[in-house]
Scaffold this motif. Structure first.
Motif, PDB file in Angstrom:
ATOM      1  N   SER A  45     -48.943 -23.244  26.243  1.00  0.00           N
ATOM      2  CA  SER A  45     -47.491 -23.160  26.388  1.00  0.00           C
ATOM      3  C   SER A  45     -46.787 -24.392  25.840  1.00  0.00           C
TER       4      SER A  45
ATOM      5  N   THR B 185     -40.489 -15.347  23.539  1.00  0.00           N
ATOM      6  CA  THR B 185     -39.251 -15.176  24.297  1.00  0.00           C
ATOM      7  C   THR B 185     -38.745 -16.471  24.919  1.00  0.00           C
ATOM      8  N   GLY B 186     -39.636 -17.460  25.057  1.00  0.00           N
ATOM      9  CA  GLY B 186     -39.222 -18.741  25.614  1.00  0.00           C
ATOM     10  C   GLY B 186     -39.279 -18.812  27.118  1.00  0.00           C
ATOM     11  N   ASN B 187     -39.847 -17.835  27.786  1.00  0.00           N
ATOM     12  CA  ASN B 187     -39.991 -17.892  29.250  1.00  0.00           C
ATOM     13  C   ASN B 187     -41.189 -17.066  29.660  1.00  0.00           C
TER      14      ASN B 187
ATOM     15  N   PRO C  35     -41.494 -28.059  21.445  1.00  0.00           N
ATOM     16  CA  PRO C  35     -41.503 -27.351  20.157  1.00  0.00           C
ATOM     17  C   PRO C  35     -41.495 -28.284  18.956  1.00  0.00           C
TER      18      PRO C  35
ATOM     19  N   LEU D 223     -43.467 -24.169  24.148  1.00  0.00           N
ATOM     20  CA  LEU D 223     -42.298 -23.933  24.993  1.00  0.00           C
ATOM     21  C   LEU D 223     -41.643 -25.238  25.428  1.00  0.00           C
TER      22      LEU D 223
ATOM     23  N   VAL E  59     -44.329 -17.237  24.556  1.00  0.00           N
ATOM     24  CA  VAL E  59     -43.989 -18.179  23.494  1.00  0.00           C
ATOM     25  C   VAL E  59     -42.842 -17.646  22.635  1.00  0.00           C
TER      26      VAL E  59
ATOM     27  N   VAL F 154     -44.500 -22.515  16.674  1.00  0.00           N
ATOM     28  CA  VAL F 154     -44.859 -21.262  17.336  1.00  0.00           C
ATOM     29  C   VAL F 154     -46.015 -20.582  16.612  1.00  0.00           C
TER      30      VAL F 154
END
Length: 553
Positions: A332, A321-323, A338, A335, A319, A343
């Motif tokens: 998720s 780092t976005g990947n 958003p 991701l 979450v 977050v």
């Protein structure tokens, strides 16, 4: 050397003396137990209790009319707890305080139960003992008041045994606090006064998570994958967060709680009543304490690794780092959308969910440890009674062993259902299906086209898959351990072959989930077998002997 005439004259005298002894011995027996009337004098409770406990007043007698030995805390607590009019029973620690050298007495309520034991369940005798015990307790109170008045530093009056569990015991003028024991705390969670406390707490936690997921808007989440199919991955649609923690985990915990309660209040007390003190194994609490290192290790693994570490690696880092290499699901949503959930909210909820999950799985493994302790306790008691051959005693031993095996079979079935639920969820998130029902329906349809063919699950990592394998492995290990120590050398009333065959089939069903096309058919059959096993762990075998012996199934 006696002459013939003297022998003739002494013969009737010896017979007459023996008859008097037998008649006197019978007078000391009431309802098959050793009885003595309350003594005279002005003894306090401690002095009186020490005398009657050493004499074994109220204990069962052997064939010659002698008591089977003195009272011990275990035996006396079991005898009081078996009184029908006393459903709440009595704590072992309370009885232990009666035996110790301290200034604690006995409560009025417990005087009633102790009088029934010493009076051999005879109304008149119990009434006489109740009066004597009350007088001795009054004498003890008077003595300790006198001692308190003579002390220069006045201290609070020690309470009776109603406050014994909350008051530290004084030894040699210094108080010693009992050190914290995770094993003792864990065992206490499974030994509450109500069988519903622990499973109800787990159920309530799961329901609370459902409500919070609804308020955060992650209870129902759909997203379009690379194949263009809108997939439902909401929190309440995940069976390992709904069915598992609302139904299966409370079911497993309730079975373990019932098994331990049945053993401590019924099975163990019956075997202890026939055990000679010289060969009687240690107390139940001591055996639980012996596994303290195991409980601590499991706690660190479940909370530290399965909970915190897995949450950081599977939920937090992706979450932030976005990947990530994990399939998209309710954890998720930040991701892919958003704009709908932040977050912070996503991280906080997933953290609470994983903490709850790790605690539940600690309780799961702790239950298995206690079942193993129970099996060891039974095996040791059985070994100590092997040389005391008696038909009724052998029947009680076999009935207790059969009850334990049936209870552990139920727990194993529930554990395998938990493992199946976890594996299904880990596979569902990577299949191209809009929802869970459509996936299973599609798999059933593949029976006519791709039956038995291997399924490709892509490149996604599935940590829950390995966790489910560990759950299935642990419950099977506990079952076969119990079968080795109880079933293989136990009573013919234990339908070990049927239990084993059913559990092997359920393990096969678990292993084939997602492995071949058409597994849903086997899964449906497995669920039916599991439900039948929960209702009748003997799988059709007779349990008449257990019911005749009074054991609860």
């Amino acid at each position: 050397m006696l002459s013939r005439a003297e022998s003739i004259n002494h013969g009737p005298t010896r017979n007459w003396t023996k008859q008097i002894e037998l008649r006197h011995r019978r007078a000391l027996i009431k309802n098959g137990k050793f009885f003595q009337p309350p003594p005279g004098g002005s003894e306090d409770f401690k002095e009186l209790f020490a005398r009657v406990a050493a004499a074994g007043v109220g204990r069962p007698v052997d064939k010659d009319g002698f008591p089977q030995g003195p009272w011990t805390p275990d035996l006396l607590a079991a005898a009081i707890s078996q009184i029908d009019a006393n459903p709440a029973g009595i704590e072992l620690r309370t009885v232990q305080l009666w035996f110790e050298k301290n200034d604690k007495g006995i409560s009025a309520n417990n005087i009633r139960w102790l009088a029934r034991v010493l009076g051999c369940n005879d109304p008149e005798a119990a009434s006489a003992w109740q009066a004597k015990l009350s007088a001795s307790q009054s004498m003890l109170v008077s003595k300790r008041r006198l001692v308190r008045r003579t002390r220069s530093d006045v201290q609070n009056e020690p309470g009776d045994d109603r406050r014994s569990s909350a008051t530290p015991v004084l030894s040699a003028g210094a108080s010693h606090r009992r050190r914290f024991s995770l094993a003792r705390v864990s065992e206490a969670a499974f030994s509450g006064r109500s069988l519903l406390n622990l499973p109800a707490s787990v159920f309530a936690g799961a329901v609370a998570l459902q409500f919070v997921s609804y308020f955060l808007g992650i209870h129902s989440v759909t997203y379009a994958g690379e194949d263009g199919i809108e997939k439902q991955v909401g929190f309440i649609w995940a069976p390992n967060w709904t069915i598992l923690f609302i139904v299966l985990m409370p079911l497993f915990l309730s079975l373990v709680v019932d098994q331990i309660a049945n053993w401590k209040s019924l099975g163990r007390s019956r075997l202890l009543s026939s055990t000679v003190d010289a060969v009687r194994p240690g107390e139940w609490r001591q055996k639980v304490e012996a596994s303290s290192f195991t409980f601590a290790t499991v706690f660190l693994i479940c909370i530290g690794f399965a909970g915190i570490f897995q949450w950081i690696y599977v939920r937090l880092i992706p979450v932030l780092t976005g990947n990530g290499s994990y399939a998209i699901d309710w954890g998720s949503k930040a991701l892919v959308r958003p704009d709908e959930i932040g977050v912070v909210q996503q991280v906080a909820f997933s953290g609470a969910a994983y903490l709850y999950m790790s605690v539940c799985f600690y309780l799961f493994v702790a239950g298995l440890i206690l079942l193993t302790t129970l099996v060891d306790d039974y095996a040791q008691l059985k070994k100590s009674l092997d040389h005391q051959f008696d038909v009724d005693r052998t029947r009680s031993i076999d009935a207790a062993g059969s009850t334990i095996m049936r209870g552990i079979c139920r727990c194993t079935v529930a554990g395998l259902l938990i493992a199946m639920c976890m594996k299904l969820q880990s596979l569902y998130v990577v299949v191209p299906a809009p929802n869970f029902g459509a996936w299973l329906a599609s798999d059933i349809g593949s029976v006519f086209t791709r039956l038995g063919k291997q399924v490709d699950w892509g490149e996604y990592s599935m940590p829950t898959h390995y966790t489910s394998l560990l759950v299935a492995f642990l419950v099977c290990v506990v079952f076969f351990y119990a079968a080795t120590r109880i079933g293989l050398r136990g009573s013919p009333e234990i339908p070990l072959a049927r239990m084993t065959a059913a559990l092997v089939f359920l393990v096969l069903v678990y292993l084939l989930i997602g492995l071949i096309a058409g597994f849903s058919v086997l899964l449906g059959i497995g669920v039916l077998v599991a439900v039948y096993g929960l209702c009748d762990p003997g799988f059709g075998a007779s349990n008449k002997a257990l019911r005749e012996d009074g054991y609860v199934l």
